[in-house]
Design a protein around this motif. Structure first.
Motif: not given
Length: 257
Positions: A115-125, A131-144, A183-184
């Motif tokens: 259910w969280m995966m579904f919500i995360s996918a909808i939120y990401g889209y 053009k706004r949201g909880l975006f982080v860089s690729r480096h920070n995604v891998i690091l965190w 995950v979001v």
């Protein structure tokens, strides 16, 4: 604000496919290993093995990410062996405490995770679309991704040995919330422009495996948090106990005349 370009949809689909496939296999392994009593007893008596597994897991994921650009250029069998080793080591390292968890917690966690995966996918889209949201860089995604998985894995192992169930529950709840939020963030960040490295063969596999680690950490933290909560509430969730209680034959009353 700089306009966010849409990354290749095929890479995102491949990433989710890798994540879901790994997550399903990991969940099946948890359910199967719970049935092996000898293995559960062996690990329960040897706490140091969990710490060794954690240490090997930590090194494996660090080396896998650091040398991925080299691994991606190797032959197919090398990539498969290294990927499977990293996947299995990380899966086993966080799996051990759940071997005594009731099936109710596995079922609830299974539903909540997807259910969280579904919500995360909808939120990401939607975040990309607006053009706004909880975006982080690729480096920070891998690091965190690495940090949250390592912290959650170590925390679950430590909590398994705690004597105070209240502190254990609160600690596990914090780990669950951390994984839940990340995950979001991960889902939104996948849609950043230039997030993927198309020149690295199978880059989506690396991202998918990191995404899997966070979802599996979420899955296991929910399992263990619910298990501790049931322990605090003193609820008996045994299937056979429930079955016996619902099918118990009525007692016969003898009346003496």
């Amino acid at each position: 604000m700089q306009e966010l370009a849409v990354p290749q949809k095929s890479l995102i689909r491949h990433t989710y496919a890798v994540t879901i496939a790994m997550l399903v296999i990991g969940q099946i392994q948890v359910a199967v290993f719970m049935q092996i009593k000898s293995l559960k007893d062996f690990l329960a008596r040897r706490y140091f093995l969990s710490l060794i597994q954690f240490f090997v897991s930590f090194l494996s994921i660090q080396l896998y990410v650091f040398f991925f650009h080299i691994i991606s250029g190797k032959s197919m069998w090398v990539r498969v062996v290294v990927g499977m080793w990293t996947y299995q080591v990380n899966t086993i390292s966080i799996m051990k405490p759940a071997m005594k968890a009731p099936y109710l917690t596995l079922a609830v966690s299974f539903v909540f995770t997807y259910w969280m995966m579904f919500i995360s996918a909808i939120y990401g889209y939607n975040a990309r679309h607006h053009k706004r949201g909880l975006f982080v860089s690729r480096h920070n995604v891998i690091l965190w991704s690495e940090r949250i998985f390592v912290v959650t894995c170590f925390g679950i192992i430590v909590c398994d040995e705690m004597a105070n169930v209240t502190i254990e529950f609160l600690t596990l709840l914090v780990y669950t919330l951390m994984s839940n939020v990340f995950v979001v963030i991960f889902a939104a960040s996948l849609r950043r422009p230039n997030f993927y490295h198309p020149h690295d063969l199978g880059d989506f596999i690396l991202i998918g495996q990191l995404y899997y680690l966070n979802y599996f950490a979420l899955y296991m933290s929910i399992v263990w948090t619910l298990d501790v909560l049931l322990d605090i509430m003193e609820w008996d969730t045994s299937f056979f106990q429930f079955f016996n209680s619902t099918t118990k034959a009525p007692t016969t009353t003898h009346i003496l005349i």
